[in-house]
Scaffold this motif. Structure first.
Motif, PDB file in Angstrom:
ATOM      1  N   TRP A 297     -32.810  12.973   3.112  1.00  0.00           N
ATOM      2  CA  TRP A 297     -32.034  11.736   2.987  1.00  0.00           C
ATOM      3  C   TRP A 297     -32.512  10.866   1.825  1.00  0.00           C
ATOM      4  CZ3 TRP A 297     -34.492   7.033   3.351  1.00  0.00           C
ATOM      5  CH2 TRP A 297     -35.789   7.051   3.878  1.00  0.00           C
ATOM      6  N   ASN A 298     -33.849  10.835   1.597  1.00  0.00           N
ATOM      7  CA  ASN A 298     -34.346   9.921   0.556  1.00  0.00           C
ATOM      8  C   ASN A 298     -34.015  10.392  -0.848  1.00  0.00           C
ATOM      9  OD1 ASN A 298     -36.124  12.043   0.748  1.00  0.00           O
ATOM     10  ND2 ASN A 298     -37.953  10.794   1.088  1.00  0.00           N
ATOM     11  N   ARG A 301     -30.724   8.421  -1.366  1.00  0.00           N
ATOM     12  CA  ARG A 301     -30.709   6.997  -1.027  1.00  0.00           C
ATOM     13  C   ARG A 301     -30.131   6.198  -2.183  1.00  0.00           C
ATOM     14  NH1 ARG A 301     -35.880   3.808   1.543  1.00  0.00           N
ATOM     15  NH2 ARG A 301     -34.833   1.841   2.001  1.00  0.00           N
ATOM     16  N   ARG A 302     -29.124   5.427  -1.886  1.00  0.00           N
ATOM     17  CA  ARG A 302     -28.430   4.676  -2.931  1.00  0.00           C
ATOM     18  C   ARG A 302     -29.100   3.329  -3.172  1.00  0.00           C
ATOM     19  NH1 ARG A 302     -22.257   5.224  -0.837  1.00  0.00           N
ATOM     20  NH2 ARG A 302     -22.617   7.075   0.427  1.00  0.00           N
ATOM     21  N   GLN A 305     -29.751   0.329  -0.402  1.00  0.00           N
ATOM     22  CA  GLN A 305     -29.658   0.753   0.997  1.00  0.00           C
ATOM     23  C   GLN A 305     -30.979   0.543   1.728  1.00  0.00           C
ATOM     24  OE1 GLN A 305     -28.308   4.867   0.883  1.00  0.00           O
ATOM     25  NE2 GLN A 305     -26.229   4.255   1.419  1.00  0.00           N
ATOM     26  N   THR A 307     -33.557   1.440   4.965  1.00  0.00           N
ATOM     27  CA  THR A 307     -33.954   2.749   5.479  1.00  0.00           C
ATOM     28  C   THR A 307     -33.015   3.294   6.545  1.00  0.00           C
ATOM     29  OG1 THR A 307     -36.282   2.418   4.921  1.00  0.00           O
ATOM     30  CG2 THR A 307     -35.800   4.014   6.645  1.00  0.00           C
ATOM     31  N   THR A 309     -29.856   2.774   7.082  1.00  0.00           N
ATOM     32  CA  THR A 309     -28.578   3.154   6.482  1.00  0.00           C
ATOM     33  C   THR A 309     -28.724   4.428   5.676  1.00  0.00           C
ATOM     34  OG1 THR A 309     -27.894   0.834   6.356  1.00  0.00           O
ATOM     35  CG2 THR A 309     -26.722   2.396   4.956  1.00  0.00           C
ATOM     36  N   ALA A 310     -29.795   4.511   4.895  1.00  0.00           N
ATOM     37  CA  ALA A 310     -29.988   5.692   4.048  1.00  0.00           C
ATOM     38  C   ALA A 310     -30.378   6.917   4.859  1.00  0.00           C
ATOM     39  CB  ALA A 310     -31.060   5.392   2.997  1.00  0.00           C
ATOM     40  N   GLU A 311     -31.291   6.739   5.812  1.00  0.00           N
ATOM     41  CA  GLU A 311     -31.812   7.901   6.549  1.00  0.00           C
ATOM     42  C   GLU A 311     -30.732   8.583   7.374  1.00  0.00           C
ATOM     43  OE1 GLU A 311     -35.397   9.051   9.638  1.00  0.00           O
ATOM     44  OE2 GLU A 311     -35.584   7.325   8.326  1.00  0.00           O
ATOM     45  N   ARG A 313     -27.476   8.169   6.631  1.00  0.00           N
ATOM     46  CA  ARG A 313     -26.317   8.298   5.725  1.00  0.00           C
ATOM     47  C   ARG A 313     -25.088   7.567   6.262  1.00  0.00           C
ATOM     48  NH1 ARG A 313     -27.509  12.549   1.917  1.00  0.00           N
ATOM     49  NH2 ARG A 313     -29.450  13.565   2.531  1.00  0.00           N
TER      50      ARG A 313
END
Length: 892
Positions: A297-298, A301-302, A305, A307, A309-311, A313
């Protein structure tokens, strides 16, 4: 026992020492528990009756079957005869187990993580196999030489002696069996001959045995035509036919629970702090890896974002809503309470074990459109102050020795599983170890405890049930214990029309969960059953309509769901319409079109679970669905249609998306959505469109450039964009690789954690001193995403834990931040975090420097023997500096 931590386990490699089951009894510490004043916690069983419980089930006779993990990880040779399955019984009815017998001990058993008991059939989750043991003579002992049988139901699951592996099986209200596997993945073939290969870039194998290389499955569809990655949940018939993957892309879903309405819940652990409890949308992706499984996921990562939200997606199409993301932890067993001894207000309660927080969470899910609202409370905890320790998510401590008993006693509650007994009480297994995560099993006694939570003055009564009779089957169907209910379901199903009156007696129960159990049987009860089912499909209660339609779907085609789906696609309830869409997943578009279009036309533009259900139901027909919807779409697009386009990812939408991305009459958010939509369409034309949008004069230049750089070695890598991007002046030629070697840690430190804790800190000075941490940690939006997020860290941890983490970071590396050393062919080294495998490999180093290393540049790689984090001495911090930082972190 959730996280894998190679550094911790390598420090305790198996050794040949004699270990005998201790005969001492652990301290049950009942005064440490905090729960509702209506309930009482008692110790139902404790060592020496059992040791290191990993999972348990309670049969219809009230006997508890426990899988043990005495030989877990670094203690793998502690018992040469193998781990055990033990049966615990309360023979004198005094509310405590007084008998323990060994059902099976064998070298094949190595910390098995799951057990389910159906009368004399015992299902054991022991990678690489899902085992079916039948105690033919019902003597409570597995003895093949006495005629007992062992059957491998399914095989091919990675992760023997690994907690990201095969987890427990539970029965659903539909008569099917459900089980989960962590992200070690694997390849299995069901009894129908259908093969599933589930892979990712996750491979951790110091102790664990892999039976297949999961990287070979990356991006490749299984026999049902769909790509599955990471951890997953399987639903199948009890004879292992007609398997389906109903959820995937987990990190490590430890267990699932299925309500009598048919909702599936699971808890999934994090990397780093973003654990969550989620309702699983059928066939949905949880979003931990990229869609093909090749990237963490990282790596994707946009900018901006956080953590969670990114982790998970949460801004990507094709991903389920994350549910309750509660932060750091190590979730384990789950259960759903529907009836029993706990009182009416407890009906409909989801229970989730959280050993990292010394707590059992509770939720009472409520409908929110097509999703569920999950408001979390602590059902049971020994840590109301939320001072966490001994867990990877806090950079936990390795040893508890020397600490005052009153300081550590709440840390020792490590719930590994939770279940509802046939007597209606709640039972919880406790591993008791000072440590959770990587589980270096510091408790040399391997103690275990079973707690019971029940109303005060509770008297346990286990009904005597003969599930082979109609009366006994109804009694079993009403049981609070989920796997007991399955016994009743099977008898009633086989009885057919003769069971109609008996089933209707349950259908009329005022408890909606008991009533729902009867609905699943109606399709098997002849004409009267089908007629009754039709009346329920017109019920005023959306859960009744939902359950009735799910019951039709679960007949494996014996009742055609399509006519019902066409009607329910126009239902007033979003969750019912979403279910109608999901039923179309494997149908040709000619059959599914009417249902999918009707469901899509009723999308409100906001309900993420509804939209995801529609996309999953469209299956391979997303392009056809979009084309059908586009014919009737207004110009300009509505926000709802723009979201539908984002989820369906059709190539035909590219011209319109490209125009929307540069339309200055639209809002920034609308243009941003258009660019994001292009990024998830996996065709060369999408890459060409993105390159056009990356021109300097476009309003979305920065966003388009980020996507190009991300997709160049990600989902669009096969398009070989680099020459085109260089030709257009969008990228420069690859910069030379920079050698980065993390300095070795000093043999000794200038001060100790105890000395730091003794000092008075100044928060204002601490904020200034913490600027040295920005080379690895993001602080107030500044700095790279290299080390764990410090936000809230200081408020969760005692000062001693923070001090130790900074003074000796290599003593206990937070999972997800263990480094890799890459050796280049020119002799240089790059130490850092691997965030994306492949060619090129992506590695991030101190300061946030991210480098892409081609495969032909790599001579070798190895796990690092130290933390990527510099310690206090190397950062030039004094004891007072660190005390100031700790004081500042308390409020950050």
């Amino acid at each position: 026992m959730r996280y894998f931590h190679w550094l911790a386990t390598l420090a305790i490699l198996p050794n040949a020492y004699a270990w005998e089951h201790p005969t001492t009894v652990p301290d049950t510490q009942l005064d440490a528990f905090v729960c509702s004043e209506d309930f009482q916690v008692t110790a139902w069983a404790a060592s020496p009756l059992l040791y290191n419980p990993t999972n348990f089930d309670i049969d219809h006779r009230g006997r508890m079957w426990v899988t043990e993990g005495v030989d877990y990880r670094g203690k793998a040779d502690r018992q040469p005869k193998g781990d055990r399955i033990v049966i615990l019984e309360d023979t004198d009815g005094d509310g405590k187990a007084d008998k323990s017998s060994v059902f099976w001990q064998d070298p094949e058993l190595l910390a098995p993580l799951g057990i389910a008991v159906f009368d004399n059939v015992v299902i054991v989750s022991q990678p690489p196999n899902l085992l079916k043991l039948t105690d033919v003579n019902r003597d409570g002992k597995f003895e093949p030489d006495q005629g007992d049988t062992r059957e491998v139901m399914l095989t091919g699951f990675n992760g023997r002696n690994h907690d990201h592996s095969l987890h427990s099986l539970t029965a659903g209200p539909d008569g099917k069996w459900y089980f989960s596997q962590g992200n070690t993945g694997g390849k299995f073939t069901d009894a129908s001959g259908k093969t599933f290969g589930i892979g990712s870039c996750y491979i951790h194998e110091p102790y664990s045995k892999y039976v297949s290389d999961v990287t070979q499955f990356v991006g490749k569809p299984s026999d049902d035509g769909f790509v599955y990655v990471g951890g997953f949940t399987v639903r199948m018939n009890p004879d292992a036919t007609d398997a389906e993957i109903i959820g995937h892309d987990y990190r490590n879903s430890y267990e699932q629970t299925v309500t009598s309405i048919g909702d599936v819940y699971q808890s999934d652990n994090d990397d780093p702090p973003a654990c969550r409890v989620t309702r699983v949308i059928e066939h949905g992706s949880a979003g931990f890896f990229s869609r093909d499984g090749s990237r963490y996921w990282n790596a994707d990562r946009r900018p901006g974002q956080d953590t969670p939200t990114a982790e998970w997606r949460q801004e990507d199409p094709g991903v389920m809503p994350a549910g309750d993301v509660y932060g750091g932890g190590s979730p384990t067993g789950v259960a759903f309470y529907e009836n029993g001894a706990m009182g009416d207000k407890f009906i409909g309660t989801l229970l989730c074990g959280e050993p990292g927080r010394n707590t059992i969470f509770s939720y009472q899910p409520t409908r929110d459109g097509a999703d569920a609202v999950l408001n979390r409370t602590d059902f049971l905890t020994t840590n109301p102050a939320r001072v966490f320790d001994g867990s990877d998510f806090v950079g936990g401590v390795q040893k508890q020795q020397g600490r005052p008993v009153d300081e550590v006693k709440h840390f020792l509650f490590r719930p590994s599983d939770v279940a509802v007994g046939p007597d209606g009480a709640i039972y919880i297994s406790d591993w008791t170890d000072p440590r959770v995560g990587g589980h270096d099993t510091q408790d040399e006694n391997a103690f275990g405890i079973i707690y019971r939570v029940a109303p005060k003055n509770f008297k346990s009564v286990v009904p005597k049930i003969d599930p082979s009779t109609l009366a006994g089957a109804v009694q079993a169907l009403r049981s609070p214990a989920v796997n007991t209910r399955w016994l009743g379901f099977q008898t009633l199903k086989k009885s057919g029309p003769a069971a109609f009156d008996a089933v209707v007696s349950v259908l009329n129960d005022p408890n909606p969960y008991l009533s729902a159990r009867a609905i699943w049987l109606l399709p098997y009860l002849g004409e009267k059953g089908i007629a009754k089912l039709n009346t329920l499909l017109a019920s005023d209660d959306e859960n009744v309509r939902l359950t009735a339609f799910r019951a039709i779907r679960r007949t494996d085609g014996k009742v055609d769901a399509l006519p019902f789906a066409k009607k329910l696609a126009q239902d007033p309830s979003p969750i019912v319409r979403a279910e109608a869409a999901l039923a179309m997943r494997y149908r040709p578009f000619s059959e599914a079109k009417e249902v999918l279009v009707d469901v899509a036309n009723r999308y409100d533009g906001k309900d993420r679970a509804y939209l995801e259900s529609l996309g999953l139901g469209a299956g391979k027909n997303t392009a056809d669905l979009w084309a059908a919807l586009q014919k009737n779409a207004s110009t300009p697009w509505s926000d709802a249609f723009a979201r539908l386009t984002w989820r369906l990812m059709p190539e035909a939408a590219l011209p319109a998306l490209k125009t929307r991305a540069t339309n200055t009459n639209l809002t920034d958010e609308q243009r941003k959505l258009a660019v994001d939509s292009i990024a998830f369409i996996k065709v060369p034309a999408a890459a060409d469109a993105m390159m056009d949008l990356a021109k300097k004069d476009t309003p979305v230049h920065d966003q388009a450039m980020w996507w190009l750089e991300n997709r160049n070695d990600g989902e669009w890598a096969s398009f070989h964009l680099k020459p085109k991007m260089e030709e257009r002046g969008l990228i420069k030629k690859q910069e030379p690789l920079v050698e980065v070697i993390v300095p070795a840690k000093p043999e000794s430190t200038k001060f100790t954690a105890e000395e730091v804790v003794a000092l008075k800190g100044d928060a204002a000075k601490g904020k200034i001193a913490a600027a040295r941490c920005v080379m690895c940690h993001k602080i107030d939006g500044n700095g790279p995403d290299f080390g764990p997020d410090l936000k809230g860290f200081g408020s969760r941890q005692p000062p001693s834990v923070i001090a130790k983490a900074v003074i000796t970071p290599s003593a206990d590396i937070s999972h997800g931040f263990d480094g890799t050393a890459i050796q280049l062919k020119d002799g240089r080294w790059i130490d850092g975090l691997i965030i994306a495998e492949g060619d090129p490999l992506t590695i991030r180093t101190q300061g946030g420097l991210t480098q892409k290393v081609n495969a032909d540049q790599i001579a070798g790689r190895k796990p690092m023997d130290r933390s990527l984090m510099l310690n206090a001495d190397q950062l030039g911090l004094s004891a007072q500096d660190l005390a100031d930082i700790i004081e500042w972190l308390k409020g950050y």
